[in-house]
Each structure stands twice: as C-alpha cells, then as structure tokens.
Design a protein around this motif. Structure first.
Motif, PDB file in Angstrom:
ATOM      1  N   ILE A   1       0.837  -1.195   0.000  1.00 17.91           N
ATOM      2  CA  ILE A   1       0.000   0.000   0.000  1.00 17.91           C
ATOM      3  C   ILE A   1       0.874   1.247   0.000  1.00 17.91           C
ATOM      4  O   ILE A   1       0.656   2.184  -0.776  1.00 17.91           O
ATOM      5  CB  ILE A   1      -0.967  -0.015   1.198  1.00 17.91           C
ATOM      6  CG1 ILE A   1      -2.038  -1.081   0.980  1.00 17.91           C
ATOM      7  CG2 ILE A   1      -1.599   1.356   1.406  1.00 17.91           C
ATOM      8  CD1 ILE A   1      -2.904  -1.342   2.182  1.00 17.91           C
ATOM      9  N   VAL A   2       1.899   1.262   0.869  1.00 17.27           N
ATOM     10  CA  VAL A   2       2.797   2.419   0.925  1.00 17.27           C
ATOM     11  C   VAL A   2       3.557   2.566  -0.393  1.00 17.27           C
ATOM     12  O   VAL A   2       3.720   3.680  -0.904  1.00 17.27           O
ATOM     13  CB  VAL A   2       3.762   2.293   2.128  1.00 17.27           C
ATOM     14  CG1 VAL A   2       4.844   3.347   2.082  1.00 17.27           C
ATOM     15  CG2 VAL A   2       2.992   2.400   3.436  1.00 17.27           C
TER      16      VAL A   2
ATOM     17  N   THR B   1       4.009  13.760  -9.665  1.00 14.23           N
ATOM     18  CA  THR B   1       5.064  14.770  -9.713  1.00 14.23           C
ATOM     19  C   THR B   1       5.650  14.890 -11.111  1.00 14.23           C
ATOM     20  O   THR B   1       5.880  15.993 -11.611  1.00 14.23           O
ATOM     21  CB  THR B   1       6.173  14.426  -8.707  1.00 14.23           C
ATOM     22  OG1 THR B   1       5.597  14.306  -7.413  1.00 14.23           O
ATOM     23  CG2 THR B   1       7.234  15.496  -8.673  1.00 14.23           C
ATOM     24  N   LEU B   2       5.867  13.759 -11.767  1.00 16.95           N
ATOM     25  CA  LEU B   2       6.404  13.795 -13.128  1.00 16.95           C
ATOM     26  C   LEU B   2       5.389  14.356 -14.118  1.00 16.95           C
ATOM     27  O   LEU B   2       5.744  15.106 -15.026  1.00 16.95           O
ATOM     28  CB  LEU B   2       6.840  12.398 -13.555  1.00 16.95           C
ATOM     29  CG  LEU B   2       8.089  11.853 -12.869  1.00 16.95           C
ATOM     30  CD1 LEU B   2       8.286  10.396 -13.232  1.00 16.95           C
ATOM     31  CD2 LEU B   2       9.307  12.667 -13.244  1.00 16.95           C
TER      32      LEU B   2
ATOM     33  N   LEU C   1       0.263  13.517  -1.754  1.00 16.30           N
ATOM     34  CA  LEU C   1       1.387  13.567  -0.821  1.00 16.30           C
ATOM     35  C   LEU C   1       0.909  13.428   0.616  1.00 16.30           C
ATOM     36  O   LEU C   1       1.521  12.699   1.413  1.00 16.30           O
ATOM     37  CB  LEU C   1       2.171  14.869  -1.005  1.00 16.30           C
ATOM     38  CG  LEU C   1       3.339  15.079  -0.034  1.00 16.30           C
ATOM     39  CD1 LEU C   1       4.383  13.993  -0.217  1.00 16.30           C
ATOM     40  CD2 LEU C   1       3.948  16.453  -0.228  1.00 16.30           C
ATOM     41  N   GLU C   2      -0.178  14.101   0.970  1.00 13.46           N
ATOM     42  CA  GLU C   2      -0.708  13.992   2.336  1.00 13.46           C
ATOM     43  C   GLU C   2      -1.163  12.577   2.640  1.00 13.46           C
ATOM     44  O   GLU C   2      -0.918  12.056   3.735  1.00 13.46           O
ATOM     45  CB  GLU C   2      -1.861  14.980   2.523  1.00 13.46           C
ATOM     46  CG  GLU C   2      -1.419  16.420   2.553  1.00 13.46           C
ATOM     47  CD  GLU C   2      -2.586  17.387   2.507  1.00 13.46           C
ATOM     48  OE1 GLU C   2      -3.753  16.935   2.368  1.00 13.46           O
ATOM     49  OE2 GLU C   2      -2.333  18.603   2.608  1.00 13.46           O
TER      50      GLU C   2
ATOM     51  N   GLN D   1       4.420   5.470  -5.463  1.00 13.53           N
ATOM     52  CA  GLN D   1       4.477   5.460  -6.925  1.00 13.53           C
ATOM     53  C   GLN D   1       3.474   6.443  -7.523  1.00 13.53           C
ATOM     54  O   GLN D   1       3.783   7.144  -8.485  1.00 13.53           O
ATOM     55  CB  GLN D   1       4.225   4.051  -7.458  1.00 13.53           C
ATOM     56  CG  GLN D   1       4.421   3.923  -8.949  1.00 13.53           C
ATOM     57  CD  GLN D   1       5.849   4.168  -9.358  1.00 13.53           C
ATOM     58  OE1 GLN D   1       6.770   3.644  -8.754  1.00 13.53           O
ATOM     59  NE2 GLN D   1       6.047   4.982 -10.381  1.00 13.53           N
ATOM     60  N   ARG D   2       2.282   6.514  -6.931  1.00 12.10           N
ATOM     61  CA  ARG D   2       1.288   7.474  -7.415  1.00 12.10           C
ATOM     62  C   ARG D   2       1.781   8.906  -7.255  1.00 12.10           C
ATOM     63  O   ARG D   2       1.574   9.740  -8.133  1.00 12.10           O
ATOM     64  CB  ARG D   2      -0.031   7.298  -6.669  1.00 12.10           C
ATOM     65  CG  ARG D   2      -0.808   6.098  -7.093  1.00 12.10           C
ATOM     66  CD  ARG D   2      -2.123   6.029  -6.375  1.00 12.10           C
ATOM     67  NE  ARG D   2      -2.835   4.814  -6.744  1.00 12.10           N
ATOM     68  CZ  ARG D   2      -3.922   4.389  -6.144  1.00 12.10           C
ATOM     69  NH1 ARG D   2      -4.452   5.087  -5.159  1.00 12.10           N
ATOM     70  NH2 ARG D   2      -4.499   3.279  -6.531  1.00 12.10           N
TER      71      ARG D   2
END
Length: 157
Positions: A79-80, A91-92, A106-107, A85-86
């Motif tokens: 899960i982490v 970001t990319l 991010l949060e 990865q998401r």
C-alpha cells in the motif's frame, strides 16, 4: 498426442499412461470440479486470532498469528509503495505545478507512511506478532503517561 514412432516409444507411452492416467483422471473428475473458483487473482486467507487472543502455550495459534502478521505487513508495504508510486507519477506528470496539484496524494502518502512506522517501524526484518504487540503496548503506556508521541513530555505537577 502423436503416434509413437518405435516400439520403445510405444512402450514408454503405455507405461506413462498407466502411471499418469489415474492421476489425471482423479484431478480432472474429482479435484477440479470441487475447487472454489475465485473472482480475484490472489489467494484469500481467513483471519486468524491475533497474538493477544492466543494462550502462551498454544504454539499453533502463535504461529498462525505470526503468519497473519507477516501477510498484513506485506500488504501494508505494498500500500505504501503504491501510494509512493502514485505521488512520483503525479510529480512527473504535473511537473511545474506538482506542489499544488499533488498535495492531496502527498498527504495521503505521508499519513500512510506515518501509520506504517507507528505499527512496524524499528522492529527490524525478523519481527513477529509478539514484538509488534509489545511495541503497541509500550506506545499506549507512553501516551497514557506523557501524552501523544511527538508532543513532548507532560510537565511534572
């Protein structure tokens, strides 16, 4: 199956049919029709009692609790990893505006990482259900005496 080309190949095929025939028949007519067909691609395990529900001399219950703990840890790790990865993909993809557009992801990732560390952090690679349970117990005792972890210790009155 093609016809054997020699008497030796014919003999070998007949011996193979004698040995493998009953096994194949048993699997195809008895085992496979009675198996449960799952709609998902992974095996589903039933939940077992946790380590605090096991007696101290019940080795089987403790073993099952350890296996359940390891499976839960692998699921939480994945899960982490998926959340990380998401966030990296966001970001990319959102390159110049990623600070604003990727903030919810991010949060969510930071909260999942914090929860993972609360449960599994500092246990090491050979942790089991008992060490995780003891860590949880020690954390609860600390919070009862000193307040939430990270908020500083309560002053003596």
């Amino acid at each position: 199956m093609p016809e054997p080309r020699s008497p030796m190949a014919s003999f070998a095929q007949s011996v193979s049919n004698i040995i493998d025939g009953p096994i194949t028949w048993f699997r195809e007519t008895i085992v496979e029709p009675n198996q449960e067909k799952y709609n998902w691609y992974h095996q589903r395990f039933q939940r077992v009692p946790t380590i605090d529900q096991c007696y101290t001399d019940d080795a089987v219950c403790r073993f099952e609790a350890d296996q359940q703990f390891r499976r839960d840890r692998m699921v939480d790790n994945e899960i982490v990893n998926i959340l990380r990865q998401r966030f990296e993909d966001c970001t990319l993809y959102e390159a110049p505006d990623h600070i604003i557009k990727c903030k919810p992801i991010l949060e969510q990732y930071e909260k999942a990482t914090e929860n993972w560390f609360i449960k599994y952090g500092d246990l090491g690679g050979y942790a089991n259900a008992k060490t995780a349970y003891m860590k949880q117990k020690h954390r609860l005792i600390w919070e009862r005496r000193h307040g939430p972890v990270g908020s500083g210790m309560k002053g003596e009155k």
